[in-house]
Design a protein around this motif. Structure first.
Motif, PDB file in Angstrom:
ATOM      1  N   LYS A 108      -6.906  -1.645   5.386  1.00 20.34           N
ATOM      2  CA  LYS A 108      -7.731  -2.110   3.877  1.00 20.34           C
ATOM      3  C   LYS A 108      -8.339  -3.256   3.598  1.00 20.34           C
ATOM      4  CE  LYS A 108      -6.859   2.601   1.836  1.00 20.34           C
ATOM      5  NZ  LYS A 108      -5.876   3.278   2.607  1.00 20.34           N
ATOM      6  N   GLU A 138     -16.562   0.824  10.537  1.00 22.19           N
ATOM      7  CA  GLU A 138     -16.180   1.889   9.224  1.00 22.19           C
ATOM      8  C   GLU A 138     -16.992   2.949   8.736  1.00 22.19           C
ATOM      9  OE1 GLU A 138     -13.488   1.288   6.867  1.00 22.19           O
ATOM     10  OE2 GLU A 138     -12.301   0.358   8.259  1.00 22.19           O
ATOM     11  N   LEU A 155       0.795  -1.265   0.000  1.00 20.25           N
ATOM     12  CA  LEU A 155       0.152   0.156   0.044  1.00 20.25           C
ATOM     13  C   LEU A 155       0.607   1.201   0.240  1.00 20.25           C
ATOM     14  CD1 LEU A 155      -2.334  -0.929   2.222  1.00 20.25           C
ATOM     15  CD2 LEU A 155      -3.014  -0.875   0.014  1.00 20.25           C
ATOM     16  N   SER A 160      -3.899   3.602  11.551  1.00 26.02           N
ATOM     17  CA  SER A 160      -4.913   2.349  12.482  1.00 26.02           C
ATOM     18  C   SER A 160      -4.656   2.387  14.258  1.00 26.02           C
ATOM     19  CB  SER A 160      -3.337   1.548  12.826  1.00 26.02           C
ATOM     20  OG  SER A 160      -2.400   1.287  13.204  1.00 26.02           O
ATOM     21  N   SER A 170      -8.855  -1.931   9.337  1.00 23.36           N
ATOM     22  CA  SER A 170      -9.180  -1.137   8.843  1.00 23.36           C
ATOM     23  C   SER A 170      -8.090  -0.120   7.594  1.00 23.36           C
ATOM     24  CB  SER A 170      -9.600  -0.241  10.274  1.00 23.36           C
ATOM     25  OG  SER A 170     -10.448   0.830   9.171  1.00 23.36           O
ATOM     26  N   TRP A 179     -16.471  -4.773  11.453  1.00 23.58           N
ATOM     27  CA  TRP A 179     -15.388  -3.828  11.059  1.00 23.58           C
ATOM     28  C   TRP A 179     -16.669  -3.201  10.076  1.00 23.58           C
ATOM     29  CZ3 TRP A 179     -14.324  -4.706   5.073  1.00 23.58           C
ATOM     30  CH2 TRP A 179     -13.904  -4.125   4.863  1.00 23.58           C
TER      31      TRP A 179
END
Length: 115
Positions: free
Chosen positions: A62, A105, A19, A30, A59, A101
């Protein structure tokens, strides 16, 4: 079968690098300290990874938390496919994890102000 902490750490590190994130970037996203992330990535952490850490890492990286649970060895795709009852139990676990999750989000999205 549990995955060794170093295997999990390698998974986290590779995902982070794919990433284009530095350890500082991942720490910021995070909300996990750089020291803790370094211990996870190097496999030197002594305690298990908590549900909260899994959610925060998922999160920030991703990916669904289930990928991290499989990477660390808490879930085993082979076990889940061995019989019908296990498939159902596995799917129920996945739904619970994915639901948590998604709620996380959604909460993050609500906290972001639109400019």
């Amino acid at each position: 079968m549990k995955t060794s902490p170093s295997t999990f750490g390698i998974f986290i590190k590779e995902r982070r690098k794919n990433l284009g994130m530095s350890i500082t970037d991942l720490s910021t996203l995070s909300q996990i300290s750089e020291d803790h992330l370094c211990m996870i990535e190097s496999g030197t952490f002594k305690q298990g990874v908590t549900d909260q850490v899994i959610k925060l890492l998922a999160s920030a990286l991703k990916i669904p938390p289930t990928q991290l649970l499989i990477a660390i060895g808490y879930l085993d795709g082979k076990w889940a496919s061995s019989d019908y009852n296990r498939q159902i139990a596995f799917q129920m676990t996945m739904l619970k994890v994915e639901n948590a999750w998604l709620r996380h989000e959604l909460q993050l999205a609500k906290n972001v102000s639109v400019v």
